[in-house]
Scaffold this motif. Sequence first.
Motif, PDB file in Angstrom:
ATOM      1  N   ASN A 353     -46.182 -21.852 -23.432  1.00  0.00           N
ATOM      2  CA  ASN A 353     -45.310 -21.790 -24.605  1.00  0.00           C
ATOM      3  C   ASN A 353     -45.764 -20.682 -25.542  1.00  0.00           C
ATOM      4  O   ASN A 353     -44.944 -19.991 -26.151  1.00  0.00           O
ATOM      5  N   ALA A 354     -47.084 -20.491 -25.637  1.00  0.00           N
ATOM      6  CA  ALA A 354     -47.593 -19.431 -26.506  1.00  0.00           C
ATOM      7  C   ALA A 354     -47.139 -18.064 -25.998  1.00  0.00           C
ATOM      8  O   ALA A 354     -46.705 -17.216 -26.775  1.00  0.00           O
ATOM      9  N   ARG A 355     -47.227 -17.859 -24.689  1.00  0.00           N
ATOM     10  CA  ARG A 355     -46.796 -16.577 -24.130  1.00  0.00           C
ATOM     11  C   ARG A 355     -45.340 -16.332 -24.416  1.00  0.00           C
ATOM     12  O   ARG A 355     -44.922 -15.249 -24.826  1.00  0.00           O
ATOM     13  N   PHE A 356     -44.562 -17.368 -24.211  1.00  0.00           N
ATOM     14  CA  PHE A 356     -43.129 -17.244 -24.361  1.00  0.00           C
ATOM     15  C   PHE A 356     -42.755 -16.893 -25.793  1.00  0.00           C
ATOM     16  O   PHE A 356     -41.976 -15.980 -26.054  1.00  0.00           O
ATOM     17  N   ILE A 357     -43.333 -17.652 -26.741  1.00  0.00           N
ATOM     18  CA  ILE A 357     -43.011 -17.435 -28.150  1.00  0.00           C
ATOM     19  C   ILE A 357     -43.412 -16.021 -28.562  1.00  0.00           C
ATOM     20  O   ILE A 357     -42.661 -15.311 -29.247  1.00  0.00           O
ATOM     21  N   THR A 358     -44.615 -15.612 -28.127  1.00  0.00           N
ATOM     22  CA  THR A 358     -45.086 -14.279 -28.495  1.00  0.00           C
ATOM     23  C   THR A 358     -44.165 -13.212 -27.951  1.00  0.00           C
ATOM     24  O   THR A 358     -43.776 -12.283 -28.669  1.00  0.00           O
ATOM     25  N   ARG A 359     -43.803 -13.342 -26.679  1.00  0.00           N
ATOM     26  CA  ARG A 359     -42.932 -12.316 -26.089  1.00  0.00           C
ATOM     27  C   ARG A 359     -41.610 -12.220 -26.810  1.00  0.00           C
ATOM     28  O   ARG A 359     -41.086 -11.134 -27.028  1.00  0.00           O
ATOM     29  N   SER A 360     -41.056 -13.375 -27.192  1.00  0.00           N
ATOM     30  CA  SER A 360     -39.742 -13.284 -27.835  1.00  0.00           C
ATOM     31  C   SER A 360     -39.854 -12.649 -29.213  1.00  0.00           C
ATOM     32  O   SER A 360     -38.938 -11.972 -29.664  1.00  0.00           O
ATOM     33  N   TRP A 361     -40.991 -12.827 -29.867  1.00  0.00           N
ATOM     34  CA  TRP A 361     -41.189 -12.153 -31.148  1.00  0.00           C
ATOM     35  C   TRP A 361     -41.264 -10.644 -30.960  1.00  0.00           C
ATOM     36  O   TRP A 361     -40.687  -9.876 -31.709  1.00  0.00           O
ATOM     37  N   ILE A 362     -42.015 -10.232 -29.946  1.00  0.00           N
ATOM     38  CA  ILE A 362     -42.173  -8.788 -29.706  1.00  0.00           C
ATOM     39  C   ILE A 362     -40.851  -8.184 -29.286  1.00  0.00           C
ATOM     40  O   ILE A 362     -40.493  -7.084 -29.693  1.00  0.00           O
ATOM     41  N   ARG A 363     -40.148  -8.931 -28.495  1.00  0.00           N
ATOM     42  CA  ARG A 363     -38.894  -8.403 -27.960  1.00  0.00           C
ATOM     43  C   ARG A 363     -37.936  -8.044 -29.078  1.00  0.00           C
ATOM     44  O   ARG A 363     -37.203  -7.077 -28.969  1.00  0.00           O
ATOM     45  N   ILE A 458     -54.307 -21.598 -27.290  1.00  0.00           N
ATOM     46  CA  ILE A 458     -53.899 -22.880 -26.721  1.00  0.00           C
ATOM     47  C   ILE A 458     -52.960 -23.571 -27.717  1.00  0.00           C
ATOM     48  O   ILE A 458     -53.383 -24.003 -28.782  1.00  0.00           O
ATOM     49  N   ALA A 459     -51.700 -23.661 -27.343  1.00  0.00           N
ATOM     50  CA  ALA A 459     -50.729 -24.265 -28.256  1.00  0.00           C
ATOM     51  C   ALA A 459     -50.128 -25.516 -27.637  1.00  0.00           C
ATOM     52  O   ALA A 459     -49.774 -25.541 -26.467  1.00  0.00           O
ATOM     53  N   THR A 460     -50.016 -26.557 -28.457  1.00  0.00           N
ATOM     54  CA  THR A 460     -49.380 -27.777 -27.958  1.00  0.00           C
ATOM     55  C   THR A 460     -47.951 -27.868 -28.471  1.00  0.00           C
ATOM     56  O   THR A 460     -47.599 -27.231 -29.454  1.00  0.00           O
ATOM     57  N   GLU A 461     -47.182 -28.678 -27.810  1.00  0.00           N
ATOM     58  CA  GLU A 461     -45.830 -28.965 -28.274  1.00  0.00           C
ATOM     59  C   GLU A 461     -45.918 -30.073 -29.327  1.00  0.00           C
ATOM     60  O   GLU A 461     -47.007 -30.425 -29.771  1.00  0.00           O
ATOM     61  N   TYR A 462     -44.759 -30.648 -29.667  1.00  0.00           N
ATOM     62  CA  TYR A 462     -44.774 -31.649 -30.736  1.00  0.00           C
ATOM     63  C   TYR A 462     -45.028 -33.054 -30.208  1.00  0.00           C
ATOM     64  O   TYR A 462     -44.585 -33.405 -29.118  1.00  0.00           O
ATOM     65  N   LEU A 463     -45.726 -33.834 -31.034  1.00  0.00           N
ATOM     66  CA  LEU A 463     -45.864 -35.248 -30.718  1.00  0.00           C
ATOM     67  C   LEU A 463     -44.878 -36.011 -31.588  1.00  0.00           C
ATOM     68  O   LEU A 463     -44.884 -35.888 -32.808  1.00  0.00           O
ATOM     69  N   ASN A 464     -44.024 -36.770 -30.957  1.00  0.00           N
ATOM     70  CA  ASN A 464     -43.091 -37.580 -31.726  1.00  0.00           C
ATOM     71  C   ASN A 464     -43.643 -38.990 -31.874  1.00  0.00           C
ATOM     72  O   ASN A 464     -44.608 -39.366 -31.212  1.00  0.00           O
TER      73      ASN A 464
END
Lengths: 790, 176
Positions: A353-363, A458-464
């Motif tokens: 998720n960290a990779r994905f978020i970072t790439r979309s920011w750069i993009r 290391i990024a986690t998703e949300y805990l509901n």
Amino acid sequence: MMDQLSWMGESSLSTLRGDVTESNISRPESHQTVRSSNKRTDRPLETSLGYYLTSGGDEASTAVDQWLEWETLDLQPVALHALRLAVLQDKKSEALESLQPSLSYIERSLQKTGKTFLTSVDDGDERLLTDEEIQAAVQAWSKGLAACPKPRQIVHPILPQQGERNVLITSALPYVNNVPHLGNIIGCVLSADVFARFCRLRNWNTLFVCGTDEYGTATETKAMEEGLTPQEICDKYNAIHSQIYRWFGTSFDYFGRTTTEKQTEIAQDIFWRLLKRGFLLEDTVEQLHCQRCAKFLADRFVEGICPFCSYPEARGDQCDKCGKLINAVELKLEGRLEEWLETTLEKGNWTPNARFITRSWIRDGLKPRCITRDLKWGTPVPLEEFANKVFYVWFDAPIGYLSITANYTDQWEKWWKNPDKVQLYNFMAKDNVPFHSVVFPCSLLGAEDNYTLVNHLIATEYLNYEDGKFSKSRGVGVFGDMAKDTGIPADIWRFYLLFIRPEGQDSAFCWSDLLLKNNSELLNNLGNFVNRAGMFVSKFFEGRVPTMELNQEDQRLLALTTWELRQYLQLLEKVRIRDALRCILNISRHGNQYIQLNEPWKRLKGSDTDRSRAATVTGVAINMACLLSVMLQPYMPTVSATIQEQLQAPPLCNVLTEEFVCVLPAGHKIGTISPLFQKLEVEQVEALRQRFGGQKEATTTTTILQDVQELAKAVAQQVRTGTFDISSPASGLPGLISFLFKFQGDKVRQLKALGTEKAVVNSEVARLLELKKALQEAQGKPPVQKEKKK
Amino acid sequence: MAEASLKELVSLEKYLGLKKTNKYSTQGERKVPVLQTKDGQNIVGLVTIACHLVKAAKQEQLLGRTREESAVVQQWLEYRIVQLGAPGAKEEGRSTLRDLNGYLEDKVYFGGDFLSLADILMYYGLHSYMVDLTVQDREKFVNVSRWFSHIQQLPNVQQHLPRVHIMKNRIYTNVH
């Protein structure tokens, strides 16, 4: 759409082709003849899949056949239909609905088998262990503790050492003002703690720092509310945070705060370097200003509709739903950042998720980002013209990592300006990713001071929480300070939270699941095994570990345990915390089976061979228990210590290596054995669930109370400032009614959000409309018959 | 449709020489056949059950002797359930037969030169198509007819289906 299908086919085929070694595989000719104008014949998918499967040496079994047939007849038409709906007719929700039955079918099947794959075979003891592995395991076992590396002695201040693996771990700084809830805890500090403890057990030179993030408007506001200075608020809440994390057993080397001189020093230094190198530009940015209090509104307090995803409750600077920054502006360091990112992403261990978020920011391309705000409580900007401004939290807060370390040791630069010798791990929840992967590295790269940049993010998703989200205001969910009051020990919380750690996707805290995991995994599996092993030694061997003569079965077990141990080490090194936990439970499960099969309690009453068998089994089991206590330490430190206490294990055993060594040799005297875990009862857990569920009736009464309080405060304020004039139509009766109107509106919104029954909501809406009418009358406007839409 | 597939499986059993008839039932809207094995397991799906029966009867050569052959057999088994089993397939009957006719031009069996489970299931599946064809059409789809005629006279294949008479003499000579 057929292209999509053949594309699917291509990618499935190429995935499979990768596994197949024969180089001259080409598509079987029969494909061409079937491919005709009739669209339904265009599907040689399963066949070619089956062909590649068998070419690769895998035999297709009946179970596989069955699933493939189901896929052909059931899933594919449904999927194509859904695709048609979604893509051609743009009916995405309908498309998803149509997929529901198929997905439920898969879900049910997976639940039934309880395995990872649809056609899993029970892999328990079927693991193929080679003879070499077994021999190696036996050899390692007999080496004994003396041959193992000693646990490292920790001397503060911890500094990077030459020739060693130096690991610097940070956890995202919690905002001081908010009491952390379980989601915050698992996302940041707990995950980091497990990893930190693991690193120490591996004898790596580890420093684990964290602290509270204290600057910002929210603190200022809270201070006003409670009638204290911001500094006093921070002191109060920093202590609360610290206490909570201590209760949870977090092993910080240092827990600091951002409101220190060092922070100002380092932040201003970086600022100057950026300015001198021309990476900063001056610009004016629109900020919302409240005229009444002569303050610029903090981004967090502005609520509206996100321009990107239309989420109606987007706040200020970051939309909670889609994570995009509104008014986002970044420093112009694109080239350098991309270069650094390329190397780091490749070599480093970043969660997907960290990779994905970072790439979309750069993009989206880097844009200039505003790093100052017009506030008082913050790190001051060291320029004349900017005298009444402070640094914006996202420029300032990550520098907190450095300043907190600086407060720990004045040799902090050895950690933070030493990228070649230091591996930096950042732990956080996914909403913090862009700041740690783009904004902060940009500041550091621009400062050109050889700063250590994050190697592993290391990024986690949300805990509901149960079916919804944690909410302090509504009393929903367990918050850090309440966990202690439940009577459930910290280690149980740790275990459960780590078991459900939201790694690939969001997960949810569920009380009944907590009960289940405690009773099944902890009590019946782990606790049971350690207890039995211990009790046998106590009762039947006078508390001394008996002599062990290993036969083939025992040797296999040693090799199997070694295998699981290595899996555990590999997984934790990659910070796959959930998966590694399962290795521990696997070993314990094998242990239970081992004892069950060999029945030492019976054999003791048998012949000499039987008795020696019982002795061996008991001895091996007790050593496994000791190994488990070491592997368990990162997850449940207190339980680990208890086990070691009960077993009188030598403290030198607290090192993790690739080998399973006999640490408790024959003759070793153990201590008193007692149960490690308590059973959780259904009533107990039910009561707790009620307690933390946020009662609906209470909310209404508290809202009314709140309303009255707010109204009184507002009127008082007006009276204080002299703007309250009951005779004037401008601020008198209308003013009062408008307050009531506003709060009724809030109440209606709240009730709707809580999902209260229609009748209740409707009666509140009726009252709202009444107030509206009254307001309009008071303001001298004719009443308009309009339906208020929310 | 439902009973047809069950009958097919029973016939297949008889063809394979399996002594004990297994318990069959159907499940779901599309009446997918379900086989209950002796050890209580349920096997679902026409092709899956058919393959299982073949293996149980130890006649694995019906599934192809080499990997390439098994792939082809699997392909036609899939074709059987997707094309011929689908509702509304009958309307496309002519184009189906046209495809098959082209395919069978140079092959004795669906697998090429060996009898396989694909031939048997295709036979069951195509029977209703062949029955409805006129003599002219049967001549038109000469390869399908040739194959069909051959298959149905093999011992034990026909079982529950009535024989389709295919004339060897060409009447409509100018069709080709």
